[in-house]
Design a protein around this motif. Structure first.
Motif, PDB file in Angstrom:
ATOM      1  N   HIS A 141      32.749  78.877  29.952  1.00 53.67           N
ATOM      2  CA  HIS A 141      31.761  78.707  28.873  1.00 53.67           C
ATOM      3  C   HIS A 141      31.204  80.027  28.351  1.00 53.67           C
ATOM      4  CE1 HIS A 141      31.672  74.378  29.544  1.00 53.67           C
ATOM      5  NE2 HIS A 141      31.430  74.587  30.823  1.00 53.67           N
ATOM      6  N   THR A 142      31.783  81.179  28.733  1.00 53.00           N
ATOM      7  CA  THR A 142      31.194  82.461  28.328  1.00 53.00           C
ATOM      8  C   THR A 142      31.409  82.773  26.852  1.00 53.00           C
ATOM      9  OG1 THR A 142      33.201  83.585  29.104  1.00 53.00           O
ATOM     10  CG2 THR A 142      31.307  83.523  30.610  1.00 53.00           C
ATOM     11  N   THR A 143      32.343  82.094  26.195  1.00 57.89           N
ATOM     12  CA  THR A 143      32.522  82.298  24.753  1.00 57.89           C
ATOM     13  C   THR A 143      32.289  81.005  23.970  1.00 57.89           C
ATOM     14  OG1 THR A 143      34.910  81.884  24.919  1.00 57.89           O
ATOM     15  CG2 THR A 143      34.177  84.177  25.075  1.00 57.89           C
ATOM     16  N   GLU A 144      31.747  80.005  24.613  1.00 63.20           N
ATOM     17  CA  GLU A 144      31.504  78.737  23.925  1.00 63.20           C
ATOM     18  C   GLU A 144      30.297  78.858  23.002  1.00 63.20           C
ATOM     19  OE1 GLU A 144      31.936  74.072  24.971  1.00 63.20           O
ATOM     20  OE2 GLU A 144      31.058  75.358  26.508  1.00 63.20           O
ATOM     21  N   VAL A 145      30.442  78.374  21.786  1.00 60.80           N
ATOM     22  CA  VAL A 145      29.361  78.392  20.806  1.00 60.80           C
ATOM     23  C   VAL A 145      28.942  76.957  20.504  1.00 60.80           C
ATOM     24  CG1 VAL A 145      29.949  80.608  19.767  1.00 60.80           C
ATOM     25  CG2 VAL A 145      31.064  78.535  18.938  1.00 60.80           C
ATOM     26  N   LEU A 146      27.866  76.803  19.745  1.00 63.95           N
ATOM     27  CA  LEU A 146      27.294  75.473  19.526  1.00 63.95           C
ATOM     28  C   LEU A 146      28.272  74.513  18.850  1.00 63.95           C
ATOM     29  CD1 LEU A 146      23.651  76.352  18.420  1.00 63.95           C
ATOM     30  CD2 LEU A 146      24.370  75.320  20.574  1.00 63.95           C
ATOM     31  N   ALA A 147      29.027  74.995  17.867  1.00 62.61           N
ATOM     32  CA  ALA A 147      29.966  74.109  17.173  1.00 62.61           C
ATOM     33  C   ALA A 147      31.048  73.601  18.117  1.00 62.61           C
ATOM     34  CB  ALA A 147      30.596  74.841  15.985  1.00 62.61           C
ATOM     35  N   MET A 148      31.501  74.461  19.037  1.00 65.84           N
ATOM     36  CA  MET A 148      32.514  74.041  20.011  1.00 65.84           C
ATOM     37  C   MET A 148      31.935  73.037  21.001  1.00 65.84           C
ATOM     38  SD  MET A 148      34.568  77.535  20.896  1.00 65.84           S
ATOM     39  CE  MET A 148      35.466  76.661  22.165  1.00 65.84           C
ATOM     40  N   TYR A 149      30.723  73.289  21.442  1.00 62.07           N
ATOM     41  CA  TYR A 149      30.093  72.378  22.393  1.00 62.07           C
ATOM     42  C   TYR A 149      29.833  71.025  21.740  1.00 62.07           C
ATOM     43  CZ  TYR A 149      27.020  70.870  26.177  1.00 62.07           C
ATOM     44  OH  TYR A 149      26.453  70.180  27.226  1.00 62.07           O
ATOM     45  N   MET A 150      29.425  71.055  20.468  1.00 58.27           N
ATOM     46  CA  MET A 150      29.227  69.811  19.735  1.00 58.27           C
ATOM     47  C   MET A 150      30.544  69.050  19.596  1.00 58.27           C
ATOM     48  SD  MET A 150      28.244  69.327  15.724  1.00 58.27           S
ATOM     49  CE  MET A 150      29.879  69.940  15.303  1.00 58.27           C
ATOM     50  N   PHE A 151      31.616  69.748  19.262  1.00 53.45           N
ATOM     51  CA  PHE A 151      32.935  69.114  19.125  1.00 53.45           C
ATOM     52  C   PHE A 151      33.385  68.490  20.447  1.00 53.45           C
ATOM     53  CE2 PHE A 151      37.531  69.372  19.583  1.00 53.45           C
ATOM     54  CZ  PHE A 151      37.981  68.713  18.445  1.00 53.45           C
ATOM     55  N   ASP A 152      33.187  69.226  21.536  1.00 60.10           N
ATOM     56  CA  ASP A 152      33.614  68.728  22.850  1.00 60.10           C
ATOM     57  C   ASP A 152      32.823  67.484  23.244  1.00 60.10           C
ATOM     58  OD1 ASP A 152      35.011  69.109  25.506  1.00 60.10           O
ATOM     59  OD2 ASP A 152      32.920  69.263  26.147  1.00 60.10           O
ATOM     60  N   GLN A 153      31.513  67.509  23.029  1.00 59.45           N
ATOM     61  CA  GLN A 153      30.693  66.364  23.414  1.00 59.45           C
ATOM     62  C   GLN A 153      30.937  65.156  22.513  1.00 59.45           C
ATOM     63  OE1 GLN A 153      28.509  66.070  26.107  1.00 59.45           O
ATOM     64  NE2 GLN A 153      29.562  67.961  26.699  1.00 59.45           N
ATOM     65  N   THR A 154      31.229  65.409  21.234  1.00 61.66           N
ATOM     66  CA  THR A 154      31.405  64.307  20.292  1.00 61.66           C
ATOM     67  C   THR A 154      32.760  63.640  20.440  1.00 61.66           C
ATOM     68  OG1 THR A 154      29.952  65.431  18.717  1.00 61.66           O
ATOM     69  CG2 THR A 154      31.322  63.646  17.863  1.00 61.66           C
ATOM     70  N   PHE A 155      33.826  64.441  20.462  1.00 69.71           N
ATOM     71  CA  PHE A 155      35.168  63.874  20.386  1.00 69.71           C
ATOM     72  C   PHE A 155      35.893  63.829  21.737  1.00 69.71           C
ATOM     73  CE2 PHE A 155      34.252  65.665  16.171  1.00 69.71           C
ATOM     74  CZ  PHE A 155      34.350  64.518  15.427  1.00 69.71           C
ATOM     75  N   SER A 156      35.652  64.809  22.601  1.00 69.00           N
ATOM     76  CA  SER A 156      36.301  64.781  23.916  1.00 69.00           C
ATOM     77  C   SER A 156      35.564  63.852  24.876  1.00 69.00           C
ATOM     78  CB  SER A 156      36.374  66.195  24.500  1.00 69.00           C
ATOM     79  OG  SER A 156      37.136  67.040  23.666  1.00 69.00           O
ATOM     80  N   SER A 157      34.233  63.938  24.859  1.00 69.60           N
ATOM     81  CA  SER A 157      33.434  63.087  25.742  1.00 69.60           C
ATOM     82  C   SER A 157      32.965  61.806  25.060  1.00 69.60           C
ATOM     83  CB  SER A 157      32.209  63.859  26.244  1.00 69.60           C
ATOM     84  OG  SER A 157      32.598  65.040  26.929  1.00 69.60           O
TER      85      SER A 157
END
Length: 291
Positions: free
Chosen positions: A242-258
């Protein structure tokens, strides 16, 4: 009769298609995000109202704060990297530099190249074994400085920011060149007659007359940086750890992956609010300095 009043209805008809598209793809999703943010929904089962639970979870989530910190680093790198460098190169090219048109074209090329291609090429350049940067360091006798640029938490975010700066310098270069070419030559000639040097003309004529353009560039930098996604996703997928994770990536992961659409909508609202806050603060600072 004023020209706008005379052609009011043709003008409204002309802008109507663009306005409808903007409402459908910009305003409506924001409104829906407010609605989904107070729901617990996986996209399939019935929605469950949870109030502000998603917001509380985000504020207690260490990954969220880490992503926000990384986003702020990207914003800082963009504002203090892209804008000053683009302005410097624009001033050079505007001074009738030889092959100026060639440099202008080369500078703008990264903007039109696919972000995926840029990410793959820079990823190969950062490769810890056969990457260009490590080979250059070894070639000049600095092999001890070679790093695992994208795999080391100490260097990963720095490496990504360098790529982001390189990619978008050309965009602001063209914007600044357009602003420079709109400054009347008579002002420079009058200043030259008064004995003002090239540096003084730049500091007291060029930069003040470009203040609004610079403000627009900063706003574009901030809003674009907070939406950064594809380049980092291809280069590192948010890693290592998670050292290069940004908000848009985290949002994408939580919305579509999870499949947590409610929590993902909450994260998108945080991006929206942070964008408004940073743009407002930057506008206040630039206006005060200009007064």
């Amino acid at each position: 009769m004023h020209l706008l009043n005379r052609y009011k209805w043709p003008a409204l008809i002309g802008i109507a298609p663009a306005l409808v598209i903007y409402l459908l793809f910009a305003i409506v999703p924001i409104i829906l995000s407010f609605y989904y943010s107070v729901m617990d929904w996986d996209g399939f089962t019935k929605m469950k109202f949870v109030g502000l639970a998603n917001f509380k979870e985000a504020l207690d989530d260490p990954v969220f704060w880490g992503a926000l910190k990384n986003n702020l680093l990207v914003v800082a790198a963009s504002v203090f990297g892209q804008v000053p460098l683009a302005l410097f190169f624009a001033l050079l090219i505007n001074r009738k530099l030889k092959f100026g048109k060639v440099f202008r074209t080369l500078g703008f090329m990264p903007v039109v190249i696919s972000t995926v291609i840029i990410s793959l090429v820079w990823g190969m350049m950062y490769n810890s074994r056969r990457g260009l940067f490590n080979q250059l360091l070894e070639g000049i006798g600095l092999g001890d400085w070679a790093q695992n640029w994208l795999g080391d938490p100490k260097w990963a975010m720095f490496s990504v920011c360098v790529t982001i700066i390189w990619q978008f310098i050309g965009l602001y270069l063209i914007i600044f060149l357009a602003a420079l070419q709109n400054i009347p030559e008579e002002i420079y000639e009058a200043a030259k007659i008064d004995g003002a040097s090239g540096l003084k003309r730049t500091l007291y004529i060029t930069l003040p007359m470009m203040r609004n353009t610079i403000m627009v560039a900063v706003i574009l930098c901030i809003s674009g940086s907070l939406r950064t996604f594809d380049l980092i996703y291809v280069m590192t997928t948010g890693g290592p750890g998670h050292t290069t994770e940004v908000l848009a990536m985290y949002m994408f992961d939580q919305t579509f992956s999870s499949t947590r659409y409610g929590y993902g909508s909450t994260l998108s609202l945080f991006i929206f609010f942070f964008s408004l806050a940073l743009v407002y603060l930057s506008t206040l600072i630039l206006r005060k300095r200009g007064d």
